[in-house]
Design a protein around this motif. Structure first.
Motif, short mmCIF file in Angstrom:
data_model
loop_
_atom_site.label_atom_id
_atom_site.label_comp_id
_atom_site.label_asym_id
_atom_site.label_seq_id
_atom_site.Cartn_x
_atom_site.Cartn_y
_atom_site.Cartn_z
N ALA A 96 0.85 -1.19 0.00
CA ALA A 96 0.00 0.00 0.00
C ALA A 96 0.89 1.23 0.00
N ALA A 97 0.53 2.21 -0.82
CA ALA A 97 1.27 3.48 -0.87
C ALA A 97 0.38 4.57 -0.28
N LEU A 98 0.82 5.18 0.82
CA LEU A 98 0.05 6.19 1.55
C LEU A 98 0.87 7.48 1.64
N LEU A 150 1.49 9.39 -10.43
CA LEU A 150 0.54 8.76 -9.51
C LEU A 150 1.07 8.84 -8.07
N LEU A 151 2.34 8.51 -7.88
CA LEU A 151 2.92 8.57 -6.54
C LEU A 151 3.00 10.00 -6.03
N SER A 152 3.22 10.95 -6.93
CA SER A 152 3.23 12.35 -6.53
C SER A 152 1.85 12.77 -6.02
N MET A 153 0.80 12.28 -6.69
CA MET A 153 -0.56 12.60 -6.25
C MET A 153 -0.86 11.96 -4.90
N VAL A 154 -0.33 10.76 -4.67
CA VAL A 154 -0.48 10.13 -3.35
C VAL A 154 0.20 10.99 -2.29
N ALA A 155 1.41 11.45 -2.57
CA ALA A 155 2.15 12.28 -1.61
C ALA A 155 1.39 13.56 -1.27
N GLN A 156 0.67 14.09 -2.27
CA GLN A 156 -0.07 15.33 -2.06
C GLN A 156 -1.43 15.12 -1.38
N GLY A 157 -1.79 13.84 -1.14
CA GLY A 157 -3.01 13.57 -0.39
C GLY A 157 -4.25 13.39 -1.23
N PHE A 158 -4.10 13.19 -2.55
CA PHE A 158 -5.28 12.96 -3.39
C PHE A 158 -5.92 11.61 -3.10
#
Length: 296
Positions: free
Chosen positions: A165-167, A227-235
């Protein structure tokens, strides 16, 4: 062909006896073959004299052209031999993703090291897209997530990766050592249209079906880095194979699943009618590396 080779030898030595000795043949045989070739062509290639021979103008032109043709034929024979042995040629590979340091990356790196004469053409896309290209004979082999059993192709599981899981780092679960699917109920999942996105989408639906509240899944036309950048930004959050966690992803926490007992398999798929030695060598290397990982 024998007549041409003997004619070239005579042209080189300008002497039947010396040419025959170099060829390991009888002088009479060489003389007879050259004479027969001249008769067939209807031209005189050599002017004979007591101390040897000399090329006529027609003979000089003929020898020059034949030399080029034989060199080309020799090159064609040697090239065909190298292609047949898998030392030269081209390999067209379809992938769903390629992660630096992952099994597939190591496999292709090792293959290029062992077989430098093989040119590799790489195509990235979804399993559906690359399989369509395989059926159209535009690819030699595809690597896909899962364990497909297509009736018209060979398929073999090559490696497997734990599901991760990537959070975002600021997520309440980011400090845990692992997560479970019930923990993610109510989350927004981000998945790609391309790469392994379709398999991730199906897996999320499968895990939540009939067990927890239906998840929100946003499908995005982006690459893995975005995609991982969007995860990092909390999307939202996402799921990836363990190899993706090797990518630099600032602001993202990768956590294993405590309730995913089996790793995700990745398979190679190829046509049973493809007799390419380059393909066979890639599969042999993949098997050897997989065994090494399993026993190491």
């Amino acid at each position: 062909m024998a007549s041409l080779i003997q004619t070239l030898a005579v042209a080189e030595y300008l002497n039947f006896r010396h040419a025959a000795k170099a060829l390991g043949a009888a002088q009479s045989s060489v003389s007879a073959r050259v004479k027969a070739l001249e008769d067939d062509l209807g031209i005189l290639l050599f002017e004979r004299h007591a101390r040897g021979v000399r090329l006529t103008d027609a003979g000089r032109h003929f020898v020059e052209q034949v030399t080029v043709g034989i060199d080309q034929l020799d090159h064609a024979v040697k090239t065909a031999s190298m292609v047949g042995a898998g030392r030269q040629g081209r390999l067209r590979i379809g992938i769903c993703a390629l992660t630096s340091g992952g099994f597939l990356d190591q496999l292709l790196s090792k293959y290029r090291e062992v077989h430098p004469g093989i040119d590799i053409d790489m195509t990235e896309g979804t399993a559906r897209k690359t399989m369509m290209q395989l059926r159209a004979d535009r690819l030699d082999i595809v690597f896909v997530a899962g364990a497909p059993e297509p009736p018209d192709f060979h398929a073999r599981c090559i490696w497997a990766e734990p599901l991760i899981a990537a959070l975002p780092d600021h997520h309440p679960l980011a400090g845990n050592s692992a997560v479970a699917w019930p923990d993610l109920s109510g989350e927004t999942f981000l998945v790609r249209h391309g790469g392994t996105g379709p398999q991730a989408y199906d897996h999320i639906l499968l895990r939540f079906a009939g067990n927890f509240s239906a998840p929100t899944i946003q499908r995005l036309d982006v690459g893995r880095s975005a995609l991982l950048s969007m995860v990092a930004q909390g999307f939202g959050i996402t799921i990836v194979g363990a190899a993706t966690s090797l990518m630099p992803a600032s602001g993202v926490t990768f956590l294993p699943f405590s309730d995913e007992l089996e790793p995700v398999p990745f398979s190679a798929v190829w046509s049973p009618f493809n007799r390419s030695a380059a393909l066979r060598n890639l599969l042999d290397l993949a098997n050897a590396m997989e065994r090494q990982v399993r026993t190491g």
